[in-house]
Design a protein around this motif. Structure first.
Motif, PDB file in Angstrom:
ATOM      1  N   ALA A 100      87.184  21.833  39.904  1.00  8.85           N
ATOM      2  CA  ALA A 100      87.076  22.183  38.461  1.00  8.85           C
ATOM      3  C   ALA A 100      88.268  22.826  38.142  1.00  8.85           C
ATOM      4  CB  ALA A 100      85.987  22.960  38.415  1.00  8.85           C
ATOM      5  N   VAL A 101      88.987  23.399  38.988  1.00  4.72           N
ATOM      6  CA  VAL A 101      90.293  24.221  38.638  1.00  4.72           C
ATOM      7  C   VAL A 101      91.270  23.061  38.166  1.00  4.72           C
ATOM      8  CG1 VAL A 101      91.921  25.642  39.231  1.00  4.72           C
ATOM      9  CG2 VAL A 101      89.820  26.455  39.409  1.00  4.72           C
ATOM     10  N   GLU A 102      91.526  22.441  39.112  1.00  9.39           N
ATOM     11  CA  GLU A 102      92.847  21.374  39.054  1.00  9.39           C
ATOM     12  C   GLU A 102      92.447  20.381  37.857  1.00  9.39           C
ATOM     13  OE1 GLU A 102      93.372  17.257  41.548  1.00  9.39           O
ATOM     14  OE2 GLU A 102      93.277  19.042  42.723  1.00  9.39           O
ATOM     15  N   GLU A 103      91.257  19.895  37.571  1.00 13.69           N
ATOM     16  CA  GLU A 103      90.889  18.962  36.385  1.00 13.69           C
ATOM     17  C   GLU A 103      91.039  19.964  35.109  1.00 13.69           C
ATOM     18  OE1 GLU A 103      87.003  17.019  36.603  1.00 13.69           O
ATOM     19  OE2 GLU A 103      87.590  16.247  38.707  1.00 13.69           O
ATOM     20  N   LEU A 104      90.640  21.192  35.020  1.00 16.28           N
ATOM     21  CA  LEU A 104      90.741  21.938  33.720  1.00 16.28           C
ATOM     22  C   LEU A 104      92.055  22.087  33.496  1.00 16.28           C
ATOM     23  CD1 LEU A 104      87.541  24.208  34.455  1.00 16.28           C
ATOM     24  CD2 LEU A 104      88.009  22.872  32.637  1.00 16.28           C
ATOM     25  N   LEU A 105      93.006  22.534  34.550  1.00 12.22           N
ATOM     26  CA  LEU A 105      94.540  22.748  34.204  1.00 12.22           C
ATOM     27  C   LEU A 105      94.980  21.450  33.695  1.00 12.22           C
ATOM     28  CD1 LEU A 105      95.480  24.911  37.341  1.00 12.22           C
ATOM     29  CD2 LEU A 105      95.023  25.533  35.149  1.00 12.22           C
ATOM     30  N   ALA A 106      94.673  20.288  34.172  1.00 12.68           N
ATOM     31  CA  ALA A 106      95.182  18.924  33.575  1.00 12.68           C
ATOM     32  C   ALA A 106      94.787  18.639  32.480  1.00 12.68           C
ATOM     33  CB  ALA A 106      94.703  17.921  34.758  1.00 12.68           C
ATOM     34  N   LEU A 107      93.705  19.198  32.071  1.00 18.69           N
ATOM     35  CA  LEU A 107      93.129  18.994  30.393  1.00 18.69           C
ATOM     36  C   LEU A 107      93.724  20.067  29.435  1.00 18.69           C
ATOM     37  CD1 LEU A 107      89.499  17.933  31.165  1.00 18.69           C
ATOM     38  CD2 LEU A 107      91.358  16.643  30.276  1.00 18.69           C
ATOM     39  N   GLY A 108      94.631  21.032  29.854  1.00 18.84           N
ATOM     40  CA  GLY A 108      95.227  22.040  29.101  1.00 18.84           C
ATOM     41  C   GLY A 108      94.788  23.526  29.255  1.00 18.84           C
ATOM     42  N   ALA A 109      94.032  23.615  30.276  1.00 15.59           N
ATOM     43  CA  ALA A 109      93.560  24.960  30.370  1.00 15.59           C
ATOM     44  C   ALA A 109      94.697  25.723  31.113  1.00 15.59           C
ATOM     45  CB  ALA A 109      92.446  25.304  31.495  1.00 15.59           C
ATOM     46  N   THR A 110      95.042  26.942  31.333  1.00 11.94           N
ATOM     47  CA  THR A 110      95.975  27.675  31.945  1.00 11.94           C
ATOM     48  C   THR A 110      95.388  28.771  32.863  1.00 11.94           C
ATOM     49  OG1 THR A 110      96.465  29.148  30.344  1.00 11.94           O
ATOM     50  CG2 THR A 110      97.701  27.341  30.488  1.00 11.94           C
ATOM     51  N   ARG A 111      96.060  29.138  34.081  1.00 12.79           N
ATOM     52  CA  ARG A 111      95.300  30.075  35.105  1.00 12.79           C
ATOM     53  C   ARG A 111      96.358  31.274  34.919  1.00 12.79           C
ATOM     54  NH1 ARG A 111      93.586  29.195  41.261  1.00 12.79           N
ATOM     55  NH2 ARG A 111      92.860  31.101  41.407  1.00 12.79           N
ATOM     56  N   PRO A 112      95.795  32.205  34.260  1.00  7.25           N
ATOM     57  CA  PRO A 112      96.565  33.566  34.478  1.00  7.25           C
ATOM     58  C   PRO A 112      96.615  34.164  35.766  1.00  7.25           C
ATOM     59  CG  PRO A 112      94.558  34.199  33.651  1.00  7.25           C
ATOM     60  CD  PRO A 112      94.453  32.640  33.757  1.00  7.25           C
ATOM     61  N   ALA A 113      97.867  35.131  35.976  1.00  6.89           N
ATOM     62  CA  ALA A 113      98.178  35.582  37.240  1.00  6.89           C
ATOM     63  C   ALA A 113      97.006  36.504  37.596  1.00  6.89           C
ATOM     64  CB  ALA A 113      99.569  36.288  37.179  1.00  6.89           C
ATOM     65  N   PHE A 114      96.495  37.437  36.663  1.00  2.00           N
ATOM     66  CA  PHE A 114      95.456  38.610  36.988  1.00  2.00           C
ATOM     67  C   PHE A 114      94.353  37.551  37.132  1.00  2.00           C
ATOM     68  CE2 PHE A 114      92.283  41.437  35.403  1.00  2.00           C
ATOM     69  CZ  PHE A 114      92.491  42.324  36.342  1.00  2.00           C
ATOM     70  N   GLN A 115      93.610  37.812  38.447  1.00  2.00           N
ATOM     71  CA  GLN A 115      92.445  37.167  39.006  1.00  2.00           C
ATOM     72  C   GLN A 115      91.531  38.477  39.411  1.00  2.00           C
ATOM     73  OE1 GLN A 115      91.109  33.849  38.623  1.00  2.00           O
ATOM     74  NE2 GLN A 115      92.879  33.666  37.302  1.00  2.00           N
ATOM     75  N   PRO A 116      90.575  39.018  38.606  1.00  2.29           N
ATOM     76  CA  PRO A 116      89.723  39.833  39.279  1.00  2.29           C
ATOM     77  C   PRO A 116      88.670  39.362  40.080  1.00  2.29           C
ATOM     78  CG  PRO A 116      89.123  39.845  36.961  1.00  2.29           C
ATOM     79  CD  PRO A 116      90.458  38.881  37.118  1.00  2.29           C
ATOM     80  N   GLY A 117      88.006  40.185  40.716  1.00  2.00           N
ATOM     81  CA  GLY A 117      86.803  39.702  41.399  1.00  2.00           C
ATOM     82  C   GLY A 117      86.870  39.153  42.799  1.00  2.00           C
ATOM     83  N   ASP A 118      88.166  39.599  43.505  1.00  2.10           N
ATOM     84  CA  ASP A 118      88.249  39.285  44.857  1.00  2.10           C
ATOM     85  C   ASP A 118      87.860  37.899  45.122  1.00  2.10           C
ATOM     86  OD1 ASP A 118      89.338  41.872  45.279  1.00  2.10           O
ATOM     87  OD2 ASP A 118      87.554  42.456  45.535  1.00  2.10           O
ATOM     88  N   GLY A 119      88.211  36.882  44.337  1.00  2.99           N
ATOM     89  CA  GLY A 119      88.044  35.446  44.824  1.00  2.99           C
ATOM     90  C   GLY A 119      86.591  35.099  44.553  1.00  2.99           C
ATOM     91  N   GLN A 120      85.782  35.935  43.813  1.00  2.00           N
ATOM     92  CA  GLN A 120      84.246  35.432  43.682  1.00  2.00           C
ATOM     93  C   GLN A 120      84.329  34.463  42.567  1.00  2.00           C
ATOM     94  OE1 GLN A 120      81.337  38.978  43.669  1.00  2.00           O
ATOM     95  NE2 GLN A 120      82.931  40.020  44.482  1.00  2.00           N
ATOM     96  N   TRP A 121      85.061  34.603  41.712  1.00  2.00           N
ATOM     97  CA  TRP A 121      85.232  33.476  40.424  1.00  2.00           C
ATOM     98  C   TRP A 121      86.678  33.389  40.377  1.00  2.00           C
ATOM     99  CZ3 TRP A 121      83.158  38.393  39.746  1.00  2.00           C
ATOM    100  CH2 TRP A 121      84.096  39.430  39.300  1.00  2.00           C
TER     101      TRP A 121
END
Length: 123
Positions: A83-104
């Motif tokens: 999902a992340v890979e496809e969403l990034l290809a469709l124009g989403a971005t992934r910010p550096a700050f990722q809370p939740g210790d990998g839960q989301w």
């Protein structure tokens, strides 16, 4: 007895409702039920609240993680990595700050709204 019975739609302020509705339509597969230059809406097909997008003149995107966020949406997915890979290809971005210790995973839509991808449970 509650006065409100069911949430039907979440309306998101933005600069371009048609473009943002198109992004969410591509990533959810939901039906576009209305669209003009000031407003667009998507239906989840009766399985939950829909999404709508309203034009706000002078709109400024929320800042993640600092500043105030206007809202964020949570979506479940059975394959978060794909999902992340496809969403990034469709124009989403992934910010550096990722809370939740990998839960989301937090992503930003093309207008800067944060949304989270949460692994679907199979319980």
């Amino acid at each position: 007895m509650p006065v409100l019975e069911q949430l039907t739609t979440v309306v998101v302020d933005c600069a371009d409702p048609v473009a943002l509705a198109a992004f969410y339509q591509r990533v959810t597969g939901w039906e576009l039920t209305y669209s003009d230059k000031d407003f667009a809406s998507l239906s989840a097909g009766g399985t939950g609240a829909g999404l709508a997008f309203a034009r706000v003149e002078g709109y400024q995107a929320p800042k993640w993680p600092e500043g105030s966020k206007h809202l964020h949406l949570d979506f479940t997915t059975s394959d978060p990595d794909r999902a992340v890979e496809e969403l990034l290809a469709l124009g989403a971005t992934r910010p550096a700050f990722q809370p939740g210790d990998g839960q989301w995973v937090v992503l930003l839509d093309p207008h800067g709204h944060p949304f989270c991808l949460i692994p679907a449970t199979t319980d």
